[in-house]
Scaffold this active site. Structure first.
Site, PDB file in Angstrom:
ATOM      1  N   ARG A 165      18.684 -17.055  -8.928  1.00 18.47           N
ATOM      2  CA  ARG A 165      19.713 -17.518  -8.020  1.00 18.47           C
ATOM      3  C   ARG A 165      20.951 -16.737  -7.922  1.00 18.47           C
ATOM      4  O   ARG A 165      21.945 -17.214  -8.007  1.00 18.47           O
ATOM      5  CB  ARG A 165      20.185 -18.790  -8.255  1.00 18.47           C
ATOM      6  CG  ARG A 165      19.066 -19.888  -8.006  1.00 18.47           C
ATOM      7  CD  ARG A 165      18.255 -19.867  -6.586  1.00 18.47           C
ATOM      8  NE  ARG A 165      17.178 -20.580  -6.636  1.00 18.47           N
ATOM      9  CZ  ARG A 165      16.032 -20.134  -7.099  1.00 18.47           C
ATOM     10  NH1 ARG A 165      15.771 -18.940  -7.197  1.00 18.47           N
ATOM     11  NH2 ARG A 165      14.914 -21.074  -7.388  1.00 18.47           N
ATOM     12  N   SER A 238      19.822 -27.684  -3.699  1.00 17.59           N
ATOM     13  CA  SER A 238      20.038 -27.992  -4.734  1.00 17.59           C
ATOM     14  C   SER A 238      21.604 -27.725  -4.871  1.00 17.59           C
ATOM     15  O   SER A 238      22.138 -26.261  -4.670  1.00 17.59           O
ATOM     16  CB  SER A 238      19.403 -27.119  -6.000  1.00 17.59           C
ATOM     17  OG  SER A 238      18.075 -27.269  -5.773  1.00 17.59           O
ATOM     18  N   GLU A 344      25.668 -24.278  -6.820  1.00 14.92           N
ATOM     19  CA  GLU A 344      25.037 -23.090  -6.122  1.00 14.92           C
ATOM     20  C   GLU A 344      25.582 -22.685  -4.717  1.00 14.92           C
ATOM     21  O   GLU A 344      25.702 -21.793  -4.522  1.00 14.92           O
ATOM     22  CB  GLU A 344      23.643 -23.790  -5.942  1.00 14.92           C
ATOM     23  CG  GLU A 344      22.587 -22.539  -5.386  1.00 14.92           C
ATOM     24  CD  GLU A 344      21.311 -23.075  -5.034  1.00 14.92           C
ATOM     25  OE1 GLU A 344      20.538 -23.377  -5.919  1.00 14.92           O
ATOM     26  OE2 GLU A 344      20.834 -23.092  -3.627  1.00 14.92           O
TER      27      GLU A 344
HETATM   28  C1  LIG Z   1      16.856 -28.800   2.188  1.00 15.62           C
HETATM   29  C2  LIG Z   1      17.282 -27.686   1.706  1.00 15.62           C
HETATM   30  C3  LIG Z   1      16.464 -26.940   0.700  1.00 15.62           C
HETATM   31  C4  LIG Z   1      16.696 -25.657   0.335  1.00 15.62           C
HETATM   32  N1  LIG Z   1      15.784 -25.271  -0.532  1.00 15.62           N
HETATM   33  C5  LIG Z   1      15.757 -23.906  -1.162  1.00 15.62           C
HETATM   34  C6  LIG Z   1      15.120 -23.349  -2.161  1.00 15.62           C
HETATM   35  O1  LIG Z   1      14.059 -23.701  -2.279  1.00 15.62           O
HETATM   36  N2  LIG Z   1      15.406 -22.206  -2.692  1.00 15.62           N
HETATM   37  C7  LIG Z   1      16.467 -21.563  -2.560  1.00 15.62           C
HETATM   38  O2  LIG Z   1      16.798 -20.579  -3.078  1.00 15.62           O
HETATM   39  N3  LIG Z   1      17.383 -22.251  -1.826  1.00 15.62           N
HETATM   40  C8  LIG Z   1      17.383 -23.465  -1.161  1.00 15.62           C
HETATM   41  N4  LIG Z   1      18.188 -23.795  -0.139  1.00 15.62           N
HETATM   42  C9  LIG Z   1      19.421 -23.201   0.126  1.00 15.62           C
HETATM   43  C10 LIG Z   1      19.526 -22.433   1.220  1.00 15.62           C
HETATM   44  O3  LIG Z   1      18.650 -22.645   2.141  1.00 15.62           O
HETATM   45  C11 LIG Z   1      19.405 -21.083   0.799  1.00 15.62           C
HETATM   46  O4  LIG Z   1      20.364 -20.509   0.094  1.00 15.62           O
HETATM   47  C12 LIG Z   1      19.603 -20.199   2.281  1.00 15.62           C
HETATM   48  O5  LIG Z   1      19.083 -18.533   1.796  1.00 15.62           O
HETATM   49  C13 LIG Z   1      20.787 -20.073   2.798  1.00 15.62           C
HETATM   50  O6  LIG Z   1      20.644 -19.335   3.942  1.00 15.62           O
HETATM   51  P1  LIG Z   1      21.812 -19.487   5.205  1.00 15.62           P
HETATM   52  O7  LIG Z   1      21.406 -18.557   6.229  1.00 15.62           O
HETATM   53  O8  LIG Z   1      21.936 -20.778   5.516  1.00 15.62           O
HETATM   54  O9  LIG Z   1      23.196 -19.141   4.454  1.00 15.62           O
HETATM   55  P2  LIG Z   1      24.677 -19.833   4.597  1.00 15.62           P
HETATM   56  O10 LIG Z   1      24.831 -21.126   4.040  1.00 15.62           O
HETATM   57  O11 LIG Z   1      25.142 -19.468   6.184  1.00 15.62           O
HETATM   58  O12 LIG Z   1      25.438 -18.724   3.526  1.00 15.62           O
HETATM   59  C14 LIG Z   1      25.597 -18.786   2.303  1.00 15.62           C
HETATM   60  C15 LIG Z   1      26.137 -17.715   1.748  1.00 15.62           C
HETATM   61  O13 LIG Z   1      25.511 -16.527   2.039  1.00 15.62           O
HETATM   62  C16 LIG Z   1      26.699 -15.622   2.855  1.00 15.62           C
HETATM   63  N5  LIG Z   1      25.802 -15.103   3.745  1.00 15.62           N
HETATM   64  C17 LIG Z   1      24.971 -15.608   4.846  1.00 15.62           C
HETATM   65  N6  LIG Z   1      24.598 -14.553   5.653  1.00 15.62           N
HETATM   66  C18 LIG Z   1      25.015 -13.564   4.984  1.00 15.62           C
HETATM   67  C19 LIG Z   1      24.687 -12.105   5.519  1.00 15.62           C
HETATM   68  N7  LIG Z   1      24.424 -11.788   6.611  1.00 15.62           N
HETATM   69  N8  LIG Z   1      25.598 -11.083   4.839  1.00 15.62           N
HETATM   70  C20 LIG Z   1      26.319 -11.503   3.877  1.00 15.62           C
HETATM   71  N9  LIG Z   1      26.498 -12.605   3.424  1.00 15.62           N
HETATM   72  C21 LIG Z   1      25.911 -13.787   3.889  1.00 15.62           C
HETATM   73  C22 LIG Z   1      27.564 -16.449   3.420  1.00 15.62           C
HETATM   74  O14 LIG Z   1      28.520 -15.936   3.364  1.00 15.62           O
HETATM   75  C23 LIG Z   1      27.493 -17.669   2.185  1.00 15.62           C
HETATM   76  O15 LIG Z   1      28.364 -17.232   0.999  1.00 15.62           O
HETATM   77  C24 LIG Z   1      18.022 -25.148   0.329  1.00 15.62           C
HETATM   78  C25 LIG Z   1      18.812 -25.811   1.224  1.00 15.62           C
HETATM   79  C26 LIG Z   1      18.524 -26.866   1.987  1.00 15.62           C
HETATM   80  C27 LIG Z   1      19.549 -27.655   2.765  1.00 15.62           C
END
Ligand SMILES: Cc1cc2nc3c(=O)[nH]c(=O)nc-3n(C[C@H](O)[C@H](O)[C@H](O)COP(=O)(O)OP(=O)(O)OC[C@H]3O[C@@H](n4cnc5c(N)ncnc54)[C@H](O)[C@@H]3O)c2cc1C
Length: 351
Positions: A165, A238, A344
């Site tokens: 992570r 998480s 996280e």
């Molecule tokens: C129900 C649920 C289940 C989940 N299960 C998992 C799991 O099993 N495993 C896991 O690892 N995660 C899990 N997550 C967490 C999450 O889905 C992941 O971390 C996902 O990759 C976040 O993507 P996002 O586009 O929504 O990022 P955001 O929430 O929009 O951003 C997260 C971070 O990344 C940065 N960021 C986003 N896009 C970019 C980009 N293009 N360039 C630079 N920085 C960027 C943002 O600035 C921020 O700091 C879960 C979340 C939820 C709500």
């Protein structure tokens, strides 16, 4: 910049549904728009916060100052490369749809990561992982803009310093904008069955599609697939990472568990060796054994009834309430086991 919006509400753009507006906001559908926005922000001396699907993000109640850049670029390209296929995905592609498509194309390497919300561009940031698979295993290149210099760069996996992570992106959040990610996938490859619970539930002759379906079904049981009908999914997944501790610190936490009468014998504490010197403990187990049962409520926020690691917003709450509850959990786990849990999701505009 013509498409710039001001005071854009961010709560509906996150899975937690909390927090205030963005001072300035731009939804960028082209990578040239992203780069133009970065130049605009530099000239206007505005901070930039990057947003993907908002599924790993906490927005402060006061909102986010400066420019929030919504990375909504789309597009996929496929190229055969020896025994494998290079798939280039734009950062704004929806992750779940992308994994579905790869499985349909019979490309192995991402099937256990089905059902994770968010977009492709965020997956390298925290090296997204689940059910024994991580994106770091198949990422071959990450194309970024270095926001310090404004230059485009192409990073190899060794530059990304992927870990559990974690990556160098996460350690230096303000510096990188991910534009696109290359995955090297295996046509007709076998599904990864490395996680005991998945192995147990997979069909006798597992295929990429059936393993993907099994993963999604398991995730659904734990409210880890976004579902408007399931209030437990109004979360950021998480909220804490599993602590990875030097062996002596983990041993002290285990002793503390025995002393506190949480377990009778040290063997009853779940743990996994990480190399020779470190041990991973289960954050959810520590939280529950510190007295925070699944479903614990603090007003409008609480723990998921299915998953002790997911903090849930039940509606009408504030980020301050959520963070206060998170702090209460951190303090409770520290007091009982001497372990400090790490958050996280990112606190946008602050981290
Ligand atoms: C129900 C649920 C289940 C989940 N299960 C998992 C799991 O099993 N495993 C896991 O690892 N995660 C899990 N997550 C967490 C999450 O889905 C992941 O971390 C996902 O990759 C976040 O993507 P996002 O586009 O929504 O990022 P955001 O929430 O929009 O951003 C997260 C971070 O990344 C940065 N960021 C986003 N896009 C970019 C980009 N293009 N360039 C630079 N920085 C960027 C943002 O600035 C921020 O700091 C879960 C979340 C939820 C709500």
């Amino acid at each position: 910049m013509d498409d710039l919006r001001h005071g854009e509400p961010l709560a509906p753009r996150t899975t937690l549904g909390l927090g205030g507006p963005a001072e300035h906001f731009l939804e960028a559908r082209e990578s040239t728009q992203l780069e133009a926005a970065l130049r605009w922000a530099k000239e206007a001396a505005q901070a930039v916060t990057v947003l993907g699907g908002g599924s790993n993000a906490v927005v402060p109640d006061a909102g986010v100052l400066g420019l929030v850049l919504d990375v909504a670029t789309r597009g996929l390209a496929f190229a055969k490369e020896g025994e494998r296929v290079r798939v280039t995905a734009q950062a704004g592609e929806d992750w779940g749809a992308f994994v579905d498509r790869m499985v349909e194309e019979e490309l192995a390497g991402l099937e256990c990561l089905a059902g994770i919300p968010g977009r492709v561009g965020a997956t390298p940031i925290q090296n997204v992982g689940a059910y024994g698979q991580e994106v770091a295993e198949t990422i071959d290149r990450v194309r970024v803009v270095d926001r310090r210099t404004g230059e485009r760069r192409e990073l190899a996996p060794e530059d990304c310093a992927f870990a559990y992570r974690d990556s160098m992106f996460k350690r230096d959040l303000g510096r990188w904008l991910v534009l696109e990610v290359d995955f090297l996938l295996t046509p007709g490859g076998a599904p990864a069955l490395r996680y005991a619970e998945l192995e147990k539930n997979a069909p006798p002759v597992p295929t990429l599609a059936s393993v993907k379906e099994t993963v999604v079904a398991l995730r659904r049981r734990k409210s880890m697939v976004l579902d408007p009908a399931d209030p437990n999914t109004r979360s950021a997944g998480s909220f804490f990472t599993n602590p990875i501790l030097p062996n002596d610190e983990a041993a002290r936490a285990i002793e503390a568990a025995v002393r506190a009468g949480v377990v009778e014998a040290p063997e009853a504490v779940p743990r996994w060796p990480v190399g020779e010197a470190r041990t991973k403990l289960a954050a959810g187990w520590l939280i529950e054994r510190a007295g925070f049962a699944k479903g614990t409520r603090r007003g409008a926020v609480g723990l998921s009834t299915k998953h002790a690691l997911a903090l849930v917003h039940h509606g009408g709450g504030t980020t301050a309430e959520l963070l206060a509850f998170a702090e209460e959990i951190v303090a409770g786990v520290r007091a009982r086991f001497g372990v400090t849990l790490e958050r996280e999701p990112r606190l946008l505009g602050v981290d």
